[in-house]
Motif scaffolding. Structure first.
Motif, PDB file in Angstrom:
ATOM      1  N   GLY A 258       0.802  -1.216   0.000  1.00 38.66           N
ATOM      2  CA  GLY A 258       0.000   0.000   0.000  1.00 38.66           C
ATOM      3  C   GLY A 258       0.836   1.268   0.000  1.00 38.66           C
ATOM      4  O   GLY A 258       0.462   2.275  -0.617  1.00 38.66           O
ATOM      5  N   ALA A 259       1.986   1.235   0.685  1.00 36.67           N
ATOM      6  CA  ALA A 259       2.861   2.405   0.702  1.00 36.67           C
ATOM      7  C   ALA A 259       3.326   2.746  -0.703  1.00 36.67           C
ATOM      8  O   ALA A 259       3.383   3.917  -1.097  1.00 36.67           O
ATOM      9  CB  ALA A 259       4.063   2.146   1.615  1.00 36.67           C
ATOM     10  N   ALA A 260       3.671   1.724  -1.476  1.00 37.45           N
ATOM     11  CA  ALA A 260       4.080   1.967  -2.858  1.00 37.45           C
ATOM     12  C   ALA A 260       2.904   2.460  -3.697  1.00 37.45           C
ATOM     13  O   ALA A 260       3.050   3.385  -4.508  1.00 37.45           O
ATOM     14  CB  ALA A 260       4.661   0.685  -3.458  1.00 37.45           C
ATOM     15  N   ASN A 261       1.735   1.850  -3.518  1.00 34.88           N
ATOM     16  CA  ASN A 261       0.564   2.279  -4.272  1.00 34.88           C
ATOM     17  C   ASN A 261       0.213   3.736  -3.994  1.00 34.88           C
ATOM     18  O   ASN A 261      -0.178   4.476  -4.895  1.00 34.88           O
ATOM     19  CB  ASN A 261      -0.635   1.387  -3.934  1.00 34.88           C
ATOM     20  CG  ASN A 261      -0.532   0.008  -4.559  1.00 34.88           C
ATOM     21  OD1 ASN A 261       0.101  -0.163  -5.595  1.00 34.88           O
ATOM     22  ND2 ASN A 261      -1.141  -0.982  -3.932  1.00 34.88           N
ATOM     23  N   ASP A 262       0.336   4.144  -2.729  1.00 34.96           N
ATOM     24  CA  ASP A 262      -0.073   5.498  -2.351  1.00 34.96           C
ATOM     25  C   ASP A 262       1.015   6.542  -2.598  1.00 34.96           C
ATOM     26  O   ASP A 262       0.715   7.682  -2.957  1.00 34.96           O
ATOM     27  CB  ASP A 262      -0.453   5.530  -0.865  1.00 34.96           C
ATOM     28  CG  ASP A 262      -1.752   4.787  -0.575  1.00 34.96           C
ATOM     29  OD1 ASP A 262      -2.561   4.657  -1.503  1.00 34.96           O
ATOM     30  OD2 ASP A 262      -1.931   4.328   0.564  1.00 34.96           O
ATOM     31  N   TRP A 263       2.282   6.163  -2.389  1.00 37.09           N
ATOM     32  CA  TRP A 263       3.327   7.176  -2.299  1.00 37.09           C
ATOM     33  C   TRP A 263       4.473   7.039  -3.288  1.00 37.09           C
ATOM     34  O   TRP A 263       5.277   7.968  -3.427  1.00 37.09           O
ATOM     35  CB  TRP A 263       3.907   7.186  -0.874  1.00 37.09           C
ATOM     36  CG  TRP A 263       2.920   7.625   0.152  1.00 37.09           C
ATOM     37  CD1 TRP A 263       2.317   6.850   1.103  1.00 37.09           C
ATOM     38  CD2 TRP A 263       2.396   8.940   0.331  1.00 37.09           C
ATOM     39  NE1 TRP A 263       1.460   7.595   1.855  1.00 37.09           N
ATOM     40  CE2 TRP A 263       1.482   8.898   1.417  1.00 37.09           C
ATOM     41  CE3 TRP A 263       2.613  10.156  -0.311  1.00 37.09           C
ATOM     42  CZ2 TRP A 263       0.799   9.999   1.867  1.00 37.09           C
ATOM     43  CZ3 TRP A 263       1.928  11.276   0.131  1.00 37.09           C
ATOM     44  CH2 TRP A 263       1.026  11.185   1.209  1.00 37.09           C
ATOM     45  N   LEU A 264       4.614   5.898  -3.963  1.00 36.26           N
ATOM     46  CA  LEU A 264       5.783   5.718  -4.819  1.00 36.26           C
ATOM     47  C   LEU A 264       5.857   6.749  -5.953  1.00 36.26           C
ATOM     48  O   LEU A 264       6.936   7.300  -6.213  1.00 36.26           O
ATOM     49  CB  LEU A 264       5.814   4.291  -5.377  1.00 36.26           C
ATOM     50  CG  LEU A 264       7.132   3.851  -6.022  1.00 36.26           C
ATOM     51  CD1 LEU A 264       8.301   3.987  -5.049  1.00 36.26           C
ATOM     52  CD2 LEU A 264       7.021   2.408  -6.511  1.00 36.26           C
ATOM     53  N   GLY A 344       6.820  -7.449  -2.309  1.00 32.58           N
ATOM     54  CA  GLY A 344       5.443  -7.280  -1.841  1.00 32.58           C
ATOM     55  C   GLY A 344       4.423  -8.060  -2.625  1.00 32.58           C
ATOM     56  O   GLY A 344       3.224  -7.930  -2.381  1.00 32.58           O
ATOM     57  N   SER A 345       4.874  -8.916  -3.546  1.00 35.95           N
ATOM     58  CA  SER A 345       3.945  -9.533  -4.496  1.00 35.95           C
ATOM     59  C   SER A 345       3.087 -10.645  -3.919  1.00 35.95           C
ATOM     60  O   SER A 345       1.945 -10.833  -4.345  1.00 35.95           O
ATOM     61  CB  SER A 345       4.728 -10.063  -5.700  1.00 35.95           C
ATOM     62  OG  SER A 345       5.637 -11.075  -5.312  1.00 35.95           O
ATOM     63  N   LEU A 346       3.593 -11.404  -2.957  1.00 36.29           N
ATOM     64  CA  LEU A 346       2.912 -12.629  -2.545  1.00 36.29           C
ATOM     65  C   LEU A 346       2.237 -12.562  -1.184  1.00 36.29           C
ATOM     66  O   LEU A 346       1.399 -13.426  -0.882  1.00 36.29           O
ATOM     67  CB  LEU A 346       3.910 -13.800  -2.552  1.00 36.29           C
ATOM     68  CG  LEU A 346       4.495 -14.174  -3.915  1.00 36.29           C
ATOM     69  CD1 LEU A 346       5.467 -15.336  -3.768  1.00 36.29           C
ATOM     70  CD2 LEU A 346       3.387 -14.519  -4.898  1.00 36.29           C
ATOM     71  N   GLY A 347       2.587 -11.595  -0.354  1.00 35.73           N
ATOM     72  CA  GLY A 347       2.066 -11.593   1.012  1.00 35.73           C
ATOM     73  C   GLY A 347       0.556 -11.586   1.086  1.00 35.73           C
ATOM     74  O   GLY A 347      -0.054 -12.426   1.777  1.00 35.73           O
ATOM     75  N   PHE A 348      -0.085 -10.665   0.382  1.00 34.17           N
ATOM     76  CA  PHE A 348      -1.539 -10.564   0.469  1.00 34.17           C
ATOM     77  C   PHE A 348      -2.247 -11.762  -0.168  1.00 34.17           C
ATOM     78  O   PHE A 348      -3.111 -12.375   0.471  1.00 34.17           O
ATOM     79  CB  PHE A 348      -2.010  -9.253  -0.161  1.00 34.17           C
ATOM     80  CG  PHE A 348      -3.442  -8.909   0.170  1.00 34.17           C
ATOM     81  CD1 PHE A 348      -3.765  -8.339   1.392  1.00 34.17           C
ATOM     82  CD2 PHE A 348      -4.450  -9.155  -0.732  1.00 34.17           C
ATOM     83  CE1 PHE A 348      -5.074  -8.025   1.705  1.00 34.17           C
ATOM     84  CE2 PHE A 348      -5.767  -8.855  -0.425  1.00 34.17           C
ATOM     85  CZ  PHE A 348      -6.077  -8.280   0.797  1.00 34.17           C
ATOM     86  N   GLY A 380      -1.662   3.692   7.141  1.00 34.53           N
ATOM     87  CA  GLY A 380      -0.492   4.053   6.369  1.00 34.53           C
ATOM     88  C   GLY A 380      -0.509   5.430   5.729  1.00 34.53           C
ATOM     89  O   GLY A 380       0.445   6.206   5.912  1.00 34.53           O
ATOM     90  N   PRO A 381      -1.555   5.794   4.967  1.00 36.57           N
ATOM     91  CA  PRO A 381      -1.517   7.092   4.270  1.00 36.57           C
ATOM     92  C   PRO A 381      -1.300   8.294   5.178  1.00 36.57           C
ATOM     93  O   PRO A 381      -0.386   9.091   4.922  1.00 36.57           O
ATOM     94  CB  PRO A 381      -2.878   7.140   3.567  1.00 36.57           C
ATOM     95  CG  PRO A 381      -3.251   5.717   3.370  1.00 36.57           C
ATOM     96  CD  PRO A 381      -2.735   4.997   4.572  1.00 36.57           C
ATOM     97  N   VAL A 400       8.198   1.767   6.359  1.00 38.62           N
ATOM     98  CA  VAL A 400       7.770   0.666   5.491  1.00 38.62           C
ATOM     99  C   VAL A 400       8.744  -0.512   5.622  1.00 38.62           C
ATOM    100  O   VAL A 400       8.331  -1.673   5.730  1.00 38.62           O
ATOM    101  CB  VAL A 400       7.681   1.141   4.029  1.00 38.62           C
ATOM    102  CG1 VAL A 400       7.185   0.010   3.132  1.00 38.62           C
ATOM    103  CG2 VAL A 400       6.774   2.360   3.916  1.00 38.62           C
ATOM    104  N   ALA A 401      10.035  -0.211   5.613  1.00 39.92           N
ATOM    105  CA  ALA A 401      11.035  -1.271   5.779  1.00 39.92           C
ATOM    106  C   ALA A 401      10.867  -1.974   7.121  1.00 39.92           C
ATOM    107  O   ALA A 401      10.985  -3.206   7.211  1.00 39.92           O
ATOM    108  CB  ALA A 401      12.439  -0.678   5.653  1.00 39.92           C
ATOM    109  N   GLY A 402      10.580  -1.213   8.175  1.00 44.18           N
ATOM    110  CA  GLY A 402      10.360  -1.807   9.492  1.00 44.18           C
ATOM    111  C   GLY A 402       9.143  -2.717   9.520  1.00 44.18           C
ATOM    112  O   GLY A 402       9.167  -3.798  10.123  1.00 44.18           O
ATOM    113  N   MET A 403       8.060  -2.301   8.859  1.00 49.79           N
ATOM    114  CA  MET A 403       6.855  -3.130   8.810  1.00 49.79           C
ATOM    115  C   MET A 403       7.124  -4.443   8.062  1.00 49.79           C
ATOM    116  O   MET A 403       6.604  -5.503   8.434  1.00 49.79           O
ATOM    117  CB  MET A 403       5.729  -2.357   8.145  1.00 49.79           C
ATOM    118  CG  MET A 403       5.208  -1.176   8.953  1.00 49.79           C
ATOM    119  SD  MET A 403       4.412  -1.675  10.508  1.00 49.79           S
ATOM    120  CE  MET A 403       2.947  -2.517   9.889  1.00 49.79           C
TER     121      MET A 403
END
Length: 420
Positions: A258-264, A344-348, A380-381, A400-403
């Protein structure tokens, strides 16, 4: 079963599977249409980074609300109607969002419509994932990561279209109107084939609420009492140790995605000096890598198991996030976005697949795990927006890295009883 019957059954399964693929792709297209134009919305409405976070908060709230409603709505109207209604409503919200954010430039109206978009998007999300899990079980092999690859493929199309629209300064209103028409048309067509392959409409209550089809709640019990009962039951289920660890893993992985989707796109523009079109292409690189990871994920999981595959891919993602924060080169930023996407591809999708393993509680468990994930989208946002406003958006990515590290730590426990 005769050869003809077996061939017919395989054909029906293929039609069912392909229709679900299309729904995943449509969902990705709708989401990326919005994300790819966030920089343009920010510039057109003269918003600060922190205010963009508040705008995205409306999307997250709507998504959480839709996730809570989805299992009950699905049990009432069935898979086909639930998907048809939610896809058409999502298409309408996409077009209205373009009008609110692009034509009028109203923050309040845009936030309201983002709430509606998130609401119908998340209903679509739950129904298509439950349906995908049903296809996976019927096929006897891991397919949900590939289905999420189709979602990512849809986001690639949406991101590329957004980059082209940004490059040629196409109005957001027109862009989103075209996307809305495509979503509605493709969605209505795909849902017809899901219905013919699925064969049950509406879906049995046992699959959605966990009670037998003959034990449906009676109207005399009162809507409020039934609603409270469902909420209480879901909370008790969410506290089951296995589901709780699964939810914690999904929170971390969803935060990363989500961080990448919202902020990348904004981070590429503000942190690395890309223009708006370049920021959309960096985001396209991320979703392209997610597509590759999800397409390869099923065979990897079937061979090496969920736990090992998630750990290896997540480690690549951690490297990608750190490189994206620290790099000063455009080409390295593209490489880092690709690693981030793989990680991040497989977690969800794997979390959803594990949640759907239950024979009678699939939809409720998918909904609960999805709520865990969307909680990351909710928190997150504004958190990243607040940090980005005061420290810079690249520094915010340390969170994000910590999460992701937390998700990697709980993955062995989350997958302990479900690894293949």
């Amino acid at each position: 079963m005769s050869t003809t019957q077996s061939t017919t059954a395989r054909g029906n399964l293929a039609v069912w599977r392909n229709a679900v693929f299309v729904v995943f792709g449509i969902s990705g297209l709708g989401f990326a249409s919005w994300v790819s134009r966030i920089p343009a919305v920010r510039d057109g409405m003269h918003l600060s980074t922190e205010t963009v976070g508040l705008l995205l908060f409306g999307l997250a709230i709507g998504s959480i609300t839709g996730l809570a409603v989805a299992p009950t709505y699905m049990s009432r109207v069935g898979t086909r109607r639930a998907l048809r209604h939610s896809l058409i409503a999502m298409a309408g919200a996409t077009a209205l969002l373009g009008f609110a954010a692009g034509t009028i430039g109203s923050f309040a109206l845009s936030a309201t419509i983002l709430f509606l978009f998130g609401f119908f998007y998340s209903i679509t999300d739950v129904v298509m994932n439950v349906e995908g899990a049903s296809v996976e079980k019927a096929a006897g092999k891991t397919l949900l990561p590939l289905m999420h690859a189709y979602f990512s493929f849809g986001t690639i199309i949406g991101a590329v279209a957004g980059a082209v629209a940004a490059h040629y300064r196409l109005g957001i209103g027109l862009h989103f109107a075209v996307a809305g028409v495509l979503i509605a048309a493709a969605g209505v067509l795909a849902v017809r084939f899901i219905s013919s392959a699925d064969g049950h409409e509406p879906r049995a209550a046992a699959d959605v609420s966990g009670v037998g089809a003959t034990a449906r709640p009676r109207a005399s019990g009162g809507f409020a009492r039934r609603a409270l009962g469902r909420v209480g039951g879901s909370l008790r289920m969410a506290l089951e140790p296995q589901l709780l660890f699964l939810g914690l893993m999904v929170i971390g992985m969803a935060f990363v995605e989500g961080a990448a989707n919202d902020w990348l796109p904004l981070a590429a523009v503000d942190g690395h000096g890309f223009d708006n079109a370049g920021g959309a292409l960096v985001y396209g690189t991320f979703v392209g890598a997610m597509t590759v990871g999800r397409a390869a994920g099923g065979p990897l999981i079937d061979r090496f198991g969920r736990r090992l595959t998630l750990t290896l891919m997540g480690s690549l993602g951690f490297v990608g996030i750190m490189v994206f924060i620290l790099t000063n080169e455009h080409w390295t930023a593209f490489c880092a976005a690709a690693l981030w996407g793989l990680g991040g591809s497989l977690g969800f999708p794997v979390g959803i697949s594990a949640a759907a393993d239950h024979p009678t509680q699939a939809a409720r468990r998918v909904s609960i795990v999805s709520i865990f994930g969307y909680t990351a989208f909710l928190v997150g946002p504004p958190v990243l927006g607040f940090i980005g406003e005061h420290l810079g958006i690249l520094d915010a990515f340390y969170v994000v890295a910590g999460m992701l590290l937390i998700a990697l730590l709980v993955t062995p426990r989350a997958m302990a009883a479900r690894d293949r």
